[in-house]
Enzyme design. Structure first.
Site: not given
Length: 348
Positions: A38, A124, A244, A248
């Site tokens: 879990y 996996h 930057e 963004e």
């Protein structure tokens, strides 16, 4: 199975239109799905299956934080929540969703419950692909299947609650009962996949390990940090450098990218941004492609797997890992990020 065109290459995929949830529920109506673990994938997959009407129980070590989390999520001790061995005994499908390290450790304890006709399910391919290293060698009279959502369990659950689906791969390693493929696809639909594409355990783990170490986590952190450092070295403030470099990207451009693709994102940016991106993408491609080639070779050779096994088998591996994660968390860039996130309008 639908034939879809991906960039000029045809692939067969399974969609929810052609394999609806009702069909998946009907196919698994006599099965008991035991979700072992879990942590990362366990909560999302088990809760989605439960909400979709499947017979699900959870197996987890008693007394830990994840046991308490399972109780908080509505799993009832003695009814739908058990210790790992009891859950494995009760399940006809055993979803082995422990971490790779824990799968190796727990394997001897669940082997007695892998009786003929059951299914062992992975998200996996690590344990099976590197079975000579992990010791995870299933008996021949059970199905061994995989459904690997292409994202975290948190994303799987969030998208499910939003009425969306997270794409997933599926694979069959052993088909002892003749039902392995339908078991896998039904479970893939049940956990909330957007669509399912076929793979095998080896290809899943090779692509997954490459992606995690590459653009999904390792490469993106390396690229972000490099740009942030260059901006800071040239006199830009932490806030400016972070906005930057990260803000963004994640808040403005990635939503455009996710909506319709990188080409559409380019087309919806300024012509100055377009020109610069087109001019510089070749340099970044040429600089990083050899790194990705080296990374893939390391994954395919098994060296990456062995490093993980060796590291995660140390008695103090959790403490060492936490120390490395703390160093990342406490770096200037991510401390700046914590402040920037607090200043977003939705948090004020």
């Amino acid at each position: 199975m639908a034939l879809m065109n991906f960039g000029g290459v045809n692939e067969k995929v399974v969609t929810r239109d052609e394999y609806p949830l009702e069909q998946a529920r009907e196919f698994l109506k006599n099965e008991t799905i035991a979700v072992l673990g879990y942590g990362v994938q366990g909560p999302g997959q088990s809760l989605n299956l439960r909400d979709n009407g499947f017979n699900v129980l959870v197996g987890q070590r008693k007394g830990g934080k994840t046991w308490d989390k399972a109780v908080a999520d509505g799993w009832t001790p003695g009814k739908t929540l058990f210790d790992i061995e009891e859950a494995a005994d009760k399940g006809t499908i055993i979803q082995y969703l422990l971490s790779d390290a824990a799968q190796i450790e727990v394997w001897p304890r669940i082997q007695p419950f892998l009786t003929a006709g059951k299914a062992l399910y992975f998200s996996h391919g690590f344990g099976i692909t590197y079975r000579e290293r992990t010791g995870i060698i299933p008996p021949p009279d059970i199905d061994v299947i995989l459904v690997a959502p292409k994202g975290s369990g948190t994303s799987l659950r969030r998208m499910f609650l939003e009425g969306r689906g997270l794409n997933a791969s599926y694979a069959v390693f052993q088909n002892a009962t003749g039902k392995a493929r339908d078991r896998a696809i039904s479970l893939g639909i049940g956990v909330g996949s957007g669509y399912l594409f076929e793979t095998d355990f080896q290809r899943e783990v090779f692509s997954d390990l490459t992606g995690e170490r590459g653009t999904l986590m390792g490469a993106i952190q390396g690229l972000l940090l490099a740009q942030y450092e260059v901006l800071r070295e040239n006199g830009h403030s932490p806030s400016e450098a972070f906005n930057e470099t990260v803000e963004e990207l994640t808040q403005s451009l990635m939503p455009l990218f996710a909506e319709k693709g990188m080409d559409w994102m380019y087309a919806n940016c300024s012509t100055t941004a377009q020109r610069g991106a087109l001019d510089w993408m070749g340099a970044f491609h040429d600089a990083t492609r050899p790194v990705f080639q080296q990374l893939y070779r390391e994954v395919a050779s098994g060296h990456e797997a062995q490093r993980s096994i060796d590291s995660n088998s140390q008695p103090d591996y959790r403490e060492k890992l936490e120390a490395e994660l703390a160093q990342l968390r406490n770096s200037e860039m991510w401390r700046t990020g914590a402040t920037v996130r607090k200043l977003r309008p939705e948090n004020n």
